[in-house]
Design an enzyme around this catalytic site. Structure first.
Site, PDB file in Angstrom:
ATOM      1  CE1 TYR A   1      -4.366   0.729  10.257  1.00  0.00           C
ATOM      2  CE2 TYR A   1      -3.731  -1.535   9.765  1.00  0.00           C
ATOM      3  CZ  TYR A   1      -3.409  -0.189   9.883  1.00  0.00           C
ATOM      4  OH  TYR A   1      -2.130   0.237   9.617  1.00  0.00           O
TER       5      TYR A   1
ATOM      6  CD  GLU B   1       0.966  -1.427   9.645  1.00  0.00           C
ATOM      7  OE1 GLU B   1      -0.175  -1.372   9.133  1.00  0.00           O
ATOM      8  OE2 GLU B   1       1.967  -1.819   9.029  1.00  0.00           O
TER       9      GLU B   1
ATOM     10  CD  GLU C   1      -0.638  -6.096   7.314  1.00  0.00           C
ATOM     11  OE1 GLU C   1      -1.210  -6.149   6.209  1.00  0.00           O
ATOM     12  OE2 GLU C   1      -1.003  -5.337   8.228  1.00  0.00           O
TER      13      GLU C   1
ATOM     14  CG  ASP D   1      -1.835   1.117   1.354  1.00  0.00           C
ATOM     15  OD1 ASP D   1      -2.318   1.585   0.308  1.00  0.00           O
ATOM     16  OD2 ASP D   1      -2.073   1.590   2.489  1.00  0.00           O
TER      17      ASP D   1
HETATM   18  C1  GCB Z   1      -1.460  -2.306   6.752  1.00  0.00           C
HETATM   19  C2  GCB Z   1      -0.166  -2.258   6.028  1.00  0.00           C
HETATM   20  C3  GCB Z   1       0.210  -0.861   5.588  1.00  0.00           C
HETATM   21  C4  GCB Z   1      -1.017  -0.149   5.050  1.00  0.00           C
HETATM   22  C5  GCB Z   1      -2.043  -0.044   6.162  1.00  0.00           C
HETATM   23  C6  GCB Z   1      -3.354   0.614   5.678  1.00  0.00           C
HETATM   24  O1  GCB Z   1      -1.754  -3.241   7.440  1.00  0.00           O
HETATM   25  O2  GCB Z   1       0.890  -2.838   6.743  1.00  0.00           O
HETATM   26  O3  GCB Z   1       1.220  -0.943   4.613  1.00  0.00           O
HETATM   27  O4  GCB Z   1      -0.734   1.112   4.524  1.00  0.00           O
HETATM   28  O5  GCB Z   1      -2.369  -1.322   6.622  1.00  0.00           O
HETATM   29  O6  GCB Z   1      -3.518   1.800   5.848  1.00  0.00           O
HETATM   30  O7  GCB Z   1      -4.148  -0.094   5.090  1.00  0.00           O
END
Ligand code: GCB
Length: 647
Positions: A505, A541, A452, A208
């Protein structure tokens, strides 16, 4: 792993392993530094540039563009180095270009470099993305597979061939990603001429961030004597108030050699010395290297001067190289991360090398601004998501006491074909190069071998077991992790890591808009992972996108308020778990960054707590408040730095 209970024998073994590991690659990769015996000539500035837009991207090789001046082969444009080329022009085909681009620069080399046969002249590329080939005066001198890491070649004999000519450096760079590159990608050709123009193809990637390309870090010419210090490895330790610097110096090009190693404190006073190429320097009343906010003078660095007196067939030489050295230890228990035997809690960020216009190009103003922002917000650490950052950034971390989880470009390993031997072998090579480059940085406390990956796939077990064991063998003095978002029960690599790093997330990719799920789901996540593995955990994260200036109350996704509440809800859970086994929290992300275009990205990823231009969103103030509070609780701050402060 690094058991604090049996330091003696263990550390000796570690030391030898790291010293041997240094030998797996043919040569060292010391950062080029000027000294009384070494000169550095930086080639930053404007280079000639030409993208090979021929259908198979092979015209440059067919017509041997490296043999003559690039401008004689066809139209060229000015291209700054270092910089990504993508955002420099108004041409969308260059922004999204895939294939070979050509850079060229003519350099006037100082006459004494040419006349003095005892001088070794080296070209060094800090990094170029992705595959590079370098020619000097039309002769190929090296090629390198992979972005984000340096490569170099000796060019003295070529320059000396015809000293009347300027030295013409040509570098061809190809950003094509395959299932065997790191990160992996694939090219998809679409032949349906009713829907797509003839020759249409796309580069599919599984990560990403924008696949910026070009010469991203400085290109240098530097000199050493022909007998020279090729590599230095240091491993540090302490007992009571005596520091120990275990070191090894590797020499190349000498038939006979003696070395003098002198360790100096910040004021230039000698604190220890030796005349052996390897050994232990003992430092009485040691000033340990401490992280920012854990001590009143963080980032203490000694200078280790290595002075080589050597002879070869040609003559005698003196070479001098000075390495900054921070004395500190790192270890891990089942619930803690220890720096200098004291618990360390990561309150930090994930970053990207990313900015307007420059893309991933190295830029001092940006780097210094970012460090000022990190210190302003009370961050004590970051992860180099998702690739190794410039060495100059790690040097800043050493000096400021910012703790680093050093990640290799193993991001987006999602396709089962990327678990085959060709990919694994390249991944092992990249870890060799990364450890070789970064092993002496006090700020680097852990290696991350991937982000990941599809770690639930059956081949992932062999792949990550091999990779992690290899990395531990390369450097047994630092813990190893990879960053998971897989299901705890199906994660094949977790048994082999020292620290569990998890990305999640909640209320964003799952249950979007439902902030109320966060406490429960985050708690369950931690309990599951700790219950299964009994290893310390970093929330590597978490976060939410916020378009700056977008507001709503009650909070809605993409507003600054929603991002704030996501953070606050997570923090409540972190506060419970950090009393147990949670050893850190790293926000995703420090700043907004560019991605490919897609329906979930509004001109890039907006999960930054700062905008791409480094202005704070509301969330930045939440983190600032929290990080200073954590520092006050967990660190040993002198009264004048207590929050609120006036940094
Ligand atoms: C993740 C990734 C990261 C992305 C982020 C997102 O899990 O490790 O590279 O940018 O989520 O914002 O989706």
């Amino acid at each position: 792993m690094l058991s604090p209970e049996r330091p003696g024998l263990f550390r000796v073994l570690c030391l030898f392993a790291l010293f041997e590991a240094g030998c797996l690659l043919d040569t060292g990769m010391l950062f080029p530094r000027e000294s009384s015996s070494r000169e550095v000539k930086e080639l930053s500035g404007l280079w000639s540039f030409r993208a090979d837009k021929s259908p198979d991207r092979n015209l440059g090789f067919d017509k041997a563009w490296y043999k003559s001046r690039l401008r004689e082969t066809g139209p060229v444009i000015d291209m700054p180095v270092p910089a990504s080329y993508n955002d420099i022009t108004q041409d969308p085909t260059l922004r999204d270009f895939i294939g070979w681009v050509w850079y060229e620069r003519e350099v006037v080399v100082p006459a004494r470099w040419i006349t003095d046969e005892g001088t070794r002249v080296v070209i060094r590329v800090g990094s170029a993305h992705y595959y590079s080939i370098v020619w000097v005066n039309g002769v190929k001198v090296t090629e390198h597979n992979g972005g984000h890491l340096p490569f170099e070649a000796e060019v003295g004999s070529l320059i000396r061939k015809d000293p009347t000519q300027p030295c013409r450096i040509t570098i061809a760079v190809n950003n094509t990603l395959t299932l065997e590159t790191l990160p992996p990608g694939s090219i998809q050709h679409i032949d349906d001429i009713t829907k797509y123009p003839k020759g249409f193809f796309v580069q599919n990637i599984y990560f990403d961030f924008f696949n910026y390309a070009g010469i991203h870090r400085p290109v240098l010419l530097y000199t050493t004597p022909t007998a020279y210090v090729d590599d230095i490895t240091v491993v540090t330790d302490f007992l009571d108030n005596t520091g120990r610097v275990n070191y090894k110096v590797s020499v190349q090009g000498a038939t006979t050699a003696t070395v003098k190693v002198t360790l100096m404190d910040k004021d230039g006073h000698c604190v220890a010395s030796s005349t052996e190429p390897f050994g232990v320097l003992k430092v009485v009343d040691v000033n340990l290297w401490w992280p920012y906010l854990m001590h009143e003078s963080p980032g203490y660095l000694y200078s280790m001067e290595v002075r080589l007196m050597a002879a070869n067939e040609r003559s005698t030489h003196e070479d001098v190289y000075t390495l900054p050295v921070g004395i500190r230890t790192v270890s891990v228990t089942s619930t803690q991360f220890l720096i200098n035997k004291k618990p360390f809690y990561f309150h930090g960020v994930n970053k990207h090398e990313d900015s307007d216009i420059r893309g991933k190009g190295f830029d001092w103003p940006l780097i210094v601004k970012d460090f000022n922002l990190l210190k302003w917000m009370g961050a004590n650490s970051f992860r180099t998501s998702h690739y190794p950052y410039a060495e100059e950034i790690l040097q800043m971390c050493d000096r400021h006491g910012i703790v680093v989880i050093d990640e290799c470009p193993g991001v987006g390993i999602k396709d089962i074909r990327s678990f085959r031997n060709a990919s694994l072998n390249h991944h092992l090579d990249v870890m060799d190069e990364l450890v070789r480059r970064d092993k002496n940085h006090a700020s680097v406390v852990m290696w991350s071998v991937a982000n990941e990956p599809a770690s639930e796939m059956p081949p992932a077990e062999f792949y990550f077991k091999t990779l992690i064991q290899h990395t531990k063998a390369l450097d047994p003095t630092r813990p190893v992790t990879y960053v998971s978002n897989s299901h705890y029960a199906r994660d094949k690599g977790a048994p082999y890591v020292d620290v569990i790093c998890i990305n999640s997330y909640f209320s964003w990719y799952h249950d979007p808009g439902h902030l109320e799920v966060i406490p429960l789901q985050l708690n369950t996540q931690f309990e599951n992972w700790y219950g299964k593995y009994q290893k310390p955990i970093i929330q590597s994260e978490y976060g939410a996108d916020a378009v700056p200036g977008l507001h709503s109350d009650p909070p809605m996704m993409f507003t600054e308020e929603y991002q704030k509440v996501v953070l606050q809800s997570c923090h409540d859970v972190f506060d419970q778990k950090r009393k147990q086994y949670l050893i850190g929290e790293l926000i995703w992300n420090f700043a907004d960054f560019m991605t490919v275009q897609g329906i979930t990205r509004v001109v890039g990823n907006k999960k930054g707590v700062f905008t791409r231009q480094r202005q704070p969103k509301a969330a930045a103030f939440i983190l600032k408040e929290r990080y200073w509070r954590l520092a006050n609780e967990t660190g040993r701050l002198p009264p004048w730095t207590k929050y609120p402060c006036s940094l």
